[in-house]
Write a protein that holds these residues in place. Structure first.
Motif, mmCIF file in Angstrom:
data_model
loop_
_atom_site.group_PDB
_atom_site.id
_atom_site.type_symbol
_atom_site.label_atom_id
_atom_site.label_comp_id
_atom_site.label_asym_id
_atom_site.label_seq_id
_atom_site.Cartn_x
_atom_site.Cartn_y
_atom_site.Cartn_z
ATOM 1 N N ALA A 81 0.829 -1.207 0.000
ATOM 2 C CA ALA A 81 0.000 0.000 0.000
ATOM 3 C C ALA A 81 0.865 1.259 0.000
ATOM 4 N N ILE A 82 1.956 1.240 0.775
ATOM 5 C CA ILE A 82 2.872 2.387 0.795
ATOM 6 C C ILE A 82 3.493 2.587 -0.578
ATOM 7 N N ASP A 83 3.939 1.480 -1.187
ATOM 8 C CA ASP A 83 4.538 1.566 -2.515
ATOM 9 C C ASP A 83 3.536 2.100 -3.535
ATOM 10 N N ALA A 84 2.307 1.629 -3.462
ATOM 11 C CA ALA A 84 1.281 2.086 -4.408
ATOM 12 C C ALA A 84 0.991 3.571 -4.215
ATOM 13 N N ARG A 85 0.955 4.031 -2.955
ATOM 14 C CA ARG A 85 0.694 5.459 -2.695
ATOM 15 C C ARG A 85 1.837 6.320 -3.205
#
Length: 97
Positions: A81-85
């Motif tokens: 999720a952090i990478d996607a954000r």
């Protein structure tokens, strides 16, 4: 009239007495049954108890393994999720929006 009231009162008293006796009998039978169950459980075969313990330990180990997998999966999902954000923010900055 007084005779009828007297008979009704005696019938009610008799019914209450019979009901109380039935309750007492049922309670005594239930106590006997519980005592038999407790006695049977106390005489449980030691190997059966050992098997139950083995099953319980295996269930506990499986639950711990599942919890560890769930924890690892949650950490990976959070990193994803952090990478996607970060990627979405970078693309938004690059497109000027």
């Amino acid at each position: 009239m007084k005779d009828a009231q007297q008979q009704a009162s005696e019938a009610a008293d008799s019914a209450r007495s019979k009901w109380a006796q039935m309750k007492a009998d049922a309670s005594a039978k239930m106590d006997d049954l519980k005592a038999k169950i407790d006695k049977r459980n106390a005489q449980l075969d030691p190997s059966a108890a050992a098997n139950d313990a083995d099953w319980a330990e295996e269930d506990a180990a499986a639950a711990i393994d599942y919890a560890e997998w769930a924890d690892d999966n949650a950490r990976l999902a959070a990193l994803d999720a952090i990478d996607a954000r970060v990627r979405a923010d970078d693309l938004a900055k690059a497109s000027g929006t």
